[in-house]
Enzyme design. Sequence first.
Site, mmCIF file in Angstrom:
data_model
loop_
_atom_site.group_PDB
_atom_site.id
_atom_site.type_symbol
_atom_site.label_atom_id
_atom_site.label_comp_id
_atom_site.label_asym_id
_atom_site.label_seq_id
_atom_site.Cartn_x
_atom_site.Cartn_y
_atom_site.Cartn_z
ATOM 1 C CG HIS A 296 -4.519 9.733 0.372
ATOM 2 N ND1 HIS A 296 -3.179 9.660 0.065
ATOM 3 C CD2 HIS A 296 -4.618 9.323 1.655
ATOM 4 C CE1 HIS A 296 -2.517 9.228 1.124
ATOM 5 N NE2 HIS A 296 -3.371 9.024 2.097
ATOM 6 C CE1 TYR B 217 0.836 7.947 2.410
ATOM 7 C CE2 TYR B 217 1.245 5.657 1.856
ATOM 8 C CZ TYR B 217 0.464 6.620 2.447
ATOM 9 O OH TYR B 217 -0.696 6.243 3.090
ATOM 10 C CE LYS C 292 -3.612 4.707 0.603
ATOM 11 N NZ LYS C 292 -2.214 4.622 1.016
ATOM 12 C CG ASP D 142 -1.810 1.202 1.302
ATOM 13 O OD1 ASP D 142 -2.936 1.090 0.792
ATOM 14 O OD2 ASP D 142 -1.401 2.262 1.832
HETATM 15 P P1 NDP Z 1 0.940 1.181 11.935
HETATM 16 O O1 NDP Z 1 -0.217 1.023 12.833
HETATM 17 O O2 NDP Z 1 1.179 0.178 10.877
HETATM 18 O O3 NDP Z 1 2.206 1.336 12.856
HETATM 19 C C1 NDP Z 1 3.495 1.514 12.339
HETATM 20 C C2 NDP Z 1 4.411 1.779 13.505
HETATM 21 O O4 NDP Z 1 4.428 0.648 14.359
HETATM 22 C C3 NDP Z 1 5.823 2.067 13.100
HETATM 23 O O5 NDP Z 1 6.320 3.064 13.975
HETATM 24 C C4 NDP Z 1 6.529 0.729 13.352
HETATM 25 O O6 NDP Z 1 7.872 0.967 13.695
HETATM 26 C C5 NDP Z 1 5.754 0.163 14.510
HETATM 27 N N1 NDP Z 1 5.670 -1.303 14.482
HETATM 28 C C6 NDP Z 1 5.451 -2.095 13.400
HETATM 29 N N2 NDP Z 1 5.394 -3.389 13.756
HETATM 30 C C7 NDP Z 1 5.574 -3.427 15.092
HETATM 31 C C8 NDP Z 1 5.631 -4.476 16.029
HETATM 32 N N3 NDP Z 1 5.478 -5.754 15.662
HETATM 33 N N4 NDP Z 1 5.864 -4.160 17.332
HETATM 34 C C9 NDP Z 1 6.022 -2.872 17.702
HETATM 35 N N5 NDP Z 1 5.981 -1.831 16.870
HETATM 36 C C10 NDP Z 1 5.759 -2.095 15.566
HETATM 37 O O7 NDP Z 1 0.814 2.680 11.333
HETATM 38 P P2 NDP Z 1 0.889 3.390 9.932
HETATM 39 O O8 NDP Z 1 0.456 4.779 10.207
HETATM 40 O O9 NDP Z 1 2.197 3.201 9.250
HETATM 41 O O10 NDP Z 1 -0.230 2.685 9.062
HETATM 42 C C11 NDP Z 1 0.028 1.562 8.230
HETATM 43 C C12 NDP Z 1 -0.185 1.904 6.776
HETATM 44 O O11 NDP Z 1 -1.489 2.435 6.570
HETATM 45 C C13 NDP Z 1 0.724 3.018 6.252
HETATM 46 O O12 NDP Z 1 2.037 2.591 6.047
HETATM 47 C C14 NDP Z 1 -0.005 3.420 4.991
HETATM 48 O O13 NDP Z 1 0.243 2.493 3.959
HETATM 49 C C15 NDP Z 1 -1.445 3.353 5.464
HETATM 50 N N6 NDP Z 1 -1.939 4.668 5.918
HETATM 51 C C16 NDP Z 1 -2.958 5.234 5.194
HETATM 52 C C17 NDP Z 1 -3.453 6.468 5.543
HETATM 53 C C18 NDP Z 1 -4.560 7.047 4.763
HETATM 54 O O14 NDP Z 1 -4.876 8.234 4.957
HETATM 55 N N7 NDP Z 1 -5.175 6.295 3.873
HETATM 56 C C19 NDP Z 1 -2.917 7.248 6.681
HETATM 57 C C20 NDP Z 1 -1.851 6.555 7.390
HETATM 58 C C21 NDP Z 1 -1.418 5.316 7.023
HETATM 59 P P3 NDP Z 1 9.090 0.322 12.823
HETATM 60 O O15 NDP Z 1 8.903 0.779 11.401
HETATM 61 O O16 NDP Z 1 10.298 0.913 13.471
HETATM 62 O O17 NDP Z 1 8.970 -1.156 12.996
#
Ligand code: NDP
Length: 279
Positions: A112, A52, A81, A47
């Site tokens: 988006h 981005y 998006k 995604d």
């Molecule tokens: P997430 O809920 O996926 O959380 C990501 C965070 O959690 C990062 O800081 C990561 O750190 C940490 N993390 C990942 N795995 C673990 C684990 N097993 N244990 C502990 N910490 C963990 O948040 P996102 O905001 O990134 O959302 C996911 C996806 O959703 C985005 O990447 C994007 O593709 C989409 N999105 C869409 C939006 C929209 O408006 N449509 C808005 C925001 C997001 P680390 O990388 O250091 O592991």
Amino acid sequence: MTNTVPNYTLNNGVTIPQEGFGVFRVDPDKTGRIVRDALEVGYRHIDTAAIYKNEEGVGHAIAQAAKDGLVEREDLFITTKLWNSDQTNATPAFEKSLGRLGLDYVDLYLIHWPTPERGTFIEAWKTLEQIYATGLVKSIGVSNFTVPQLEQLLAETSIVPAVNQIELHVDFQQPELRAFHAAHGIATEAWGPLGHGTINGSPELAAIADAHQKSVAQTVLRWQLQIGNILIPKSNSRERQAENLDIYDFELTADELATIATLDRGDEGRNGGHPLEVN
Ligand code: NDP
């Protein structure tokens, strides 16, 4: 590992791996390597979004993986998006995304954010319907739409969105929106499925995780899966990418699901539903 992610059938018959890999805030310079890791670990659904600024990195990883025989394009599901300022310009914006990804088609293209103050999401959707008719995108959907915005879309346009990608995690479970989706055949896709890393720290969740000898993150993702959401966790770390995919060997009980439902704080989420400039 790959084969254990179930396929979810969208309202047009297209299937999407229910768990994917999100790349929001993945550094464009590192995206190629991080997506390569994700593909090697077993993700087949990625995604991204124009905003981005990392579609090229996603595209490079896909091209290289195909070249190396790791995965064929047709085995992948790629979402991107349409950014807000392009709502009146969706066809060229889509073509640019396709070019940056280096793909012949994308699997899912989303508006988006509705940004209702612009008054252009209906126009944007009608253009997405035209792009869908060309076959260059296999499914179209929306993101961050509220119930009234979905109602307007359904009333004024022809195609029911395949998905609404919304903020949804343990603290913010969005029951009304999910019920509306279910009633209209719209898949719920959870962004921020882990709560953006600030994973709910309640003792109840910790106890459920312990009972299954899983991490809280895995428990939360399993909950997302079992309540029927498509989920797209993000991690820069190959280890956490693998951890987040290792959720197919346990099952939460009805009581555990009911306990997690009580943890909903029903707050407004991370940003009160308003688009962040970098989102
Ligand atoms: P997430 O809920 O996926 O959380 C990501 C965070 O959690 C990062 O800081 C990561 O750190 C940490 N993390 C990942 N795995 C673990 C684990 N097993 N244990 C502990 N910490 C963990 O948040 P996102 O905001 O990134 O959302 C996911 C996806 O959703 C985005 O990447 C994007 O593709 C989409 N999105 C869409 C939006 C929209 O408006 N449509 C808005 C925001 C997001 P680390 O990388 O250091 O592991």
